[in-house]
Design an enzyme around this catalytic site. Structure first.
Site, PDB file in Angstrom:
ATOM      1  N   PRO A 173       3.170  -0.309   1.624  1.00  0.00           N
ATOM      2  CA  PRO A 173       4.503  -0.862   1.510  1.00  0.00           C
ATOM      3  C   PRO A 173       4.914  -1.354   0.146  1.00  0.00           C
ATOM      4  O   PRO A 173       4.541  -2.439  -0.259  1.00  0.00           O
ATOM      5  CB  PRO A 173       4.454  -2.055   2.482  1.00  0.00           C
ATOM      6  CG  PRO A 173       3.013  -2.473   2.517  1.00  0.00           C
ATOM      7  CD  PRO A 173       2.205  -1.380   1.949  1.00  0.00           C
ATOM      8  N   GLU A 174       5.740  -0.628  -0.564  1.00  0.00           N
ATOM      9  CA  GLU A 174       6.525  -1.209  -1.642  1.00  0.00           C
ATOM     10  C   GLU A 174       7.968  -1.118  -1.151  1.00  0.00           C
ATOM     11  O   GLU A 174       8.200  -0.692  -0.016  1.00  0.00           O
ATOM     12  CB  GLU A 174       6.266  -0.484  -2.973  1.00  0.00           C
ATOM     13  CG  GLU A 174       4.809  -0.678  -3.421  1.00  0.00           C
ATOM     14  CD  GLU A 174       4.466  -0.252  -4.830  1.00  0.00           C
ATOM     15  OE1 GLU A 174       5.352  -0.261  -5.690  1.00  0.00           O
ATOM     16  OE2 GLU A 174       3.296   0.104  -5.067  1.00  0.00           O
ATOM     17  N   LYS A 220      10.726  -6.314  -0.336  1.00  0.00           N
ATOM     18  CA  LYS A 220       9.739  -5.903   0.655  1.00  0.00           C
ATOM     19  C   LYS A 220       9.960  -6.605   1.990  1.00  0.00           C
ATOM     20  O   LYS A 220       9.102  -6.544   2.864  1.00  0.00           O
ATOM     21  CB  LYS A 220       8.327  -6.186   0.126  1.00  0.00           C
ATOM     22  CG  LYS A 220       8.002  -5.418  -1.159  1.00  0.00           C
ATOM     23  CD  LYS A 220       6.720  -5.889  -1.798  1.00  0.00           C
ATOM     24  CE  LYS A 220       6.551  -5.242  -3.174  1.00  0.00           C
ATOM     25  NZ  LYS A 220       5.420  -5.827  -3.920  1.00  0.00           N
ATOM     26  N   ARG A 278      -5.037  -8.308  -8.532  1.00  0.00           N
ATOM     27  CA  ARG A 278      -4.585  -6.929  -8.313  1.00  0.00           C
ATOM     28  C   ARG A 278      -5.114  -6.055  -9.444  1.00  0.00           C
ATOM     29  O   ARG A 278      -5.227  -6.498 -10.582  1.00  0.00           O
ATOM     30  CB  ARG A 278      -3.051  -6.849  -8.291  1.00  0.00           C
ATOM     31  CG  ARG A 278      -2.383  -7.864  -7.389  1.00  0.00           C
ATOM     32  CD  ARG A 278      -2.903  -7.848  -5.964  1.00  0.00           C
ATOM     33  NE  ARG A 278      -2.760  -6.545  -5.336  1.00  0.00           N
ATOM     34  CZ  ARG A 278      -1.617  -6.045  -4.892  1.00  0.00           C
ATOM     35  NH1 ARG A 278      -0.516  -6.737  -4.993  1.00  0.00           N
ATOM     36  NH2 ARG A 278      -1.569  -4.863  -4.337  1.00  0.00           N
TER      37      ARG A 278
END
Length: 289
Positions: free
Chosen positions: A2-3, A52, A275
């Site tokens: 999901p972006e 999002k 990340r």
DNA sequence: ATCATATGCTAAT
DNA sequence: TTAGCCTATGATA
């Protein structure tokens, strides 16, 4: 998965498949059971996305969904056969389609002030039409003030809403930007280029349910959108299969140690703020343009 | 079978 | 800066 492009495509798909219908709402897994009972039987008026975040309006009730890192929301034709899979946190059944939500970070009924507060925290969304003209200025207000690196800033939803790790790494490569450049040291025109590119890339990602950043794929996708043949694609995608129209290729994302297509240097990776940033140390040296 | 990792984000430290 | 959450998947044993 999901972006922002995924969430916007999902909202559109929910509108096409379940919009306007009375929905049987349940929580097979149980964790959302009491709220599901409250929504059960109401009509889905509208699904909408921002960044999002996904909002489903049922009459006067709003359901707020955020998939987080691992959440999925599968919308498929009703099919009494088919493998069951793990029980969904939330299940929406219409006349012809079923949507199954698993592993979301957020799934909650919210009131209007809460929804407004969520939206107020978000920066400009390249997929939200009203944000497009003002987005570069709004983003710049935060970037130009910041000592954080542009790599970190692009992951900050208050700077740009909807960009995640893949778009971040790839858009930085596309503009040959040194990801460690601090916001205050980044040239304005370079940021404008990035914003403009995101305004191109995210809609293509949404149309094909796939992140496209390689220029040949971007050009092919843009042409299909321009001549209308992506409508057929969208319909195909609305059936079941997502994200496999183009083969999966990126400039840097998850390509640690491989040779850069452009300069041959090895792609590097580093964990930053939890990340993984991927970048090409040969190509990505720009700070100004 | 078990492990690492993941296209997110928040709260605690 | 780290731990934690939620689930699926691909690599490794």
């Amino acid at each position: 998965m999901p972006e922002g492009h995924t969430i916007h495509a999902l909202a559109a798909r929910l509108n096409r498949t379940l919009g306007g219908e009375a929905i049987s709402v349940s929580s097979p897994q149980g964790r959302f059971a009491s709220d599901a009972a409250v929504i059960d039987g109401r009509r889905l008026d509208q699904a909408s996305a921002r960044g999002k975040h996904l909002f489903l309006d049922f009459d006067d009730l709003t359901l707020h969904v955020h998939l987080g890192l691992i959440g999925t929301f599968h919308v498929k034709p009703r099919d009494p056969l088919g493998p069951a899979g793990t029980p969904a946190r939330l299940q929406l059944e219409g006349r012809r389609y079923v949507a199954e939500l698993r592993g979301p970070m957020i799934c909650a009924l919210v009131d209007e002030p809460t929804r407004a507060a969520v939206l107020a925290k978000l920066g400009p969304d390249p997929l939200h039409a009203p944000d497009v003209p003002s987005g570069s200025e709004r983003g710049w207000e935060r970037i130009s003030m910041s000592r954080k690196t542009i790599a970190e800033l692009l992951m900050d939803q208050a700077v740009v809403a909807g960009v995640g790790n893949v778009y971040r790494c790839e858009v930085l490569f596309r503009h040959r930007i040194d990801p460690f450049t601090r916001g205050r040291d980044l040239g304005r025109r370079l940021w404008d280029d990035v914003w403009e590119d995101l305004v191109t890339l995210l809609p293509l990602g949404m149309a094909f349910s796939q992140i496209l950043t390689m220029q040949d794929q971007v050009a092919a996708a843009a042409e299909m959108v321009a001549d209308g043949s992506s409508l057929a694609i969208t319909e195909t995608l609305s059936g079941e299969r997502l994200g496999d129209h183009f083969d999966r290729r990126f400039h840097t994302y998850k390509r640690t140690g491989e040779a850069c297509d452009r300069c041959g240097r090895r792609i590097r990776a580093e964990l930053i703020g939890g990340r993984t940033l991927y970048w090409c140390p040969g190509c990505q040296r720009r700070r100004k343009r």
